[in-house]
Design an enzyme around this catalytic site. Structure first.
Site, PDB file in Angstrom:
ATOM      1  N   ALA A  71       0.849  -1.195   0.000  1.00  0.00           N
ATOM      2  CA  ALA A  71       0.000   0.000   0.000  1.00  0.00           C
ATOM      3  C   ALA A  71       0.880   1.239   0.000  1.00  0.00           C
ATOM      4  O   ALA A  71       2.008   1.217   0.494  1.00  0.00           O
ATOM      5  CB  ALA A  71      -0.925   0.008   1.214  1.00  0.00           C
ATOM      6  N   ASP A  72       0.328   2.298  -0.554  1.00  0.00           N
ATOM      7  CA  ASP A  72       1.012   3.580  -0.495  1.00  0.00           C
ATOM      8  C   ASP A  72      -0.020   4.693  -0.497  1.00  0.00           C
ATOM      9  O   ASP A  72      -1.141   4.513  -0.987  1.00  0.00           O
ATOM     10  CB  ASP A  72       1.978   3.782  -1.655  1.00  0.00           C
ATOM     11  CG  ASP A  72       2.931   4.924  -1.370  1.00  0.00           C
ATOM     12  OD1 ASP A  72       3.833   4.739  -0.521  1.00  0.00           O
ATOM     13  OD2 ASP A  72       2.759   6.005  -1.937  1.00  0.00           O
ATOM     14  N   GLN A  73       0.375   5.811   0.052  1.00  0.00           N
ATOM     15  CA  GLN A  73      -0.505   6.972   0.128  1.00  0.00           C
ATOM     16  C   GLN A  73       0.285   8.212  -0.269  1.00  0.00           C
ATOM     17  O   GLN A  73       1.420   8.395   0.172  1.00  0.00           O
ATOM     18  CB  GLN A  73      -1.028   7.123   1.554  1.00  0.00           C
ATOM     19  CG  GLN A  73      -2.034   8.232   1.723  1.00  0.00           C
ATOM     20  CD  GLN A  73      -2.615   8.202   3.121  1.00  0.00           C
ATOM     21  OE1 GLN A  73      -1.929   8.521   4.083  1.00  0.00           O
ATOM     22  NE2 GLN A  73      -3.867   7.816   3.226  1.00  0.00           N
TER      23      GLN A  73
END
Length: 193
Positions: A71-73
């Protein structure tokens, strides 16, 4: 041969979200350096997608047979990436840039196994920061724990950072860094949750 479900993230918040949902998993940090992906002019959504894929793929390559969640934001302000502050001086600059304005958190989760992406999801949340004067910014920066320096924008809405905002539009779990409901739906379909 490794197997099971792996979270490719050192994020305590992502780990807590999965753990609190009753999902059995292991943590293996990806070791992916984010900096080369975040150069000026890159589309924030594409950066988040690329990083989520890179993190999951890196761990999947080391964990044969495992289902790996990456995941990345990315925080986008006026269409450009506003990175993690890293220092309190940059935190002050970030807060001045966001004060009284709307920005977006773009969160991507990607699931890989044995060199192939199995599933991906993107969430967008719009956060409206209240107007902040220099005293409010100084107070926040003085009281902020060091771990906010490694958070998109330099705040944690699950803590004292919520006081910076007037309104938040979007999925709470996505804002925290892991779009949990769509991920759980996919995991159930695969018999993994």
């Amino acid at each position: 041969m490794s197997a099971g479900l792996v979270l490719a993230s050192g994020s305590a918040t992502r780990q807590a979200l999965l753990r609190d949902a009753g999902v059995a998993f292991r943590v293996v940090k990806s070791g992916v350096d984010e900096a080369p992906f975040k150069h000026p002019g890159r589309d924030p959504v594409e950066v988040a997608r690329t990083l989520a894929d890179a993190k999951a793929a890196a761990v999947a390559a080391r964990e044969p047979g495992a289902t790996v969640i990456g995941a990345d934001q990315v925080l986008a302000l006026d269409g450009a990436i506003l990175d993690k502050p890293g220092t309190r001086t940059r935190l002050v600059a970030n807060l001045y840039a966001m004060a009284g304005r709307r920005h977006s958190l773009l969160t991507v989760v990607s699931v890989w196994r044995d060199g192939a992406r199995l599933w991906s999801w993107r969430e967008r949340a719009d956060l409206h920061m209240r107007p902040l004067d220099s005293a409010a910014i100084a107070d926040y920066v003085a009281a902020a724990p060091d771990d906010v320096l490694d958070c998109a924008g330099g705040y944690q809405v699950e803590g004292a950072g919520i006081r910076l905002f007037e309104r938040i539009d979007g999925d709470w779990h996505g804002i925290l860094g892991l779009p949990l409901l769509p991920l759980l739906r996919w995991l159930r379909g695969e018999g993994l949750a």
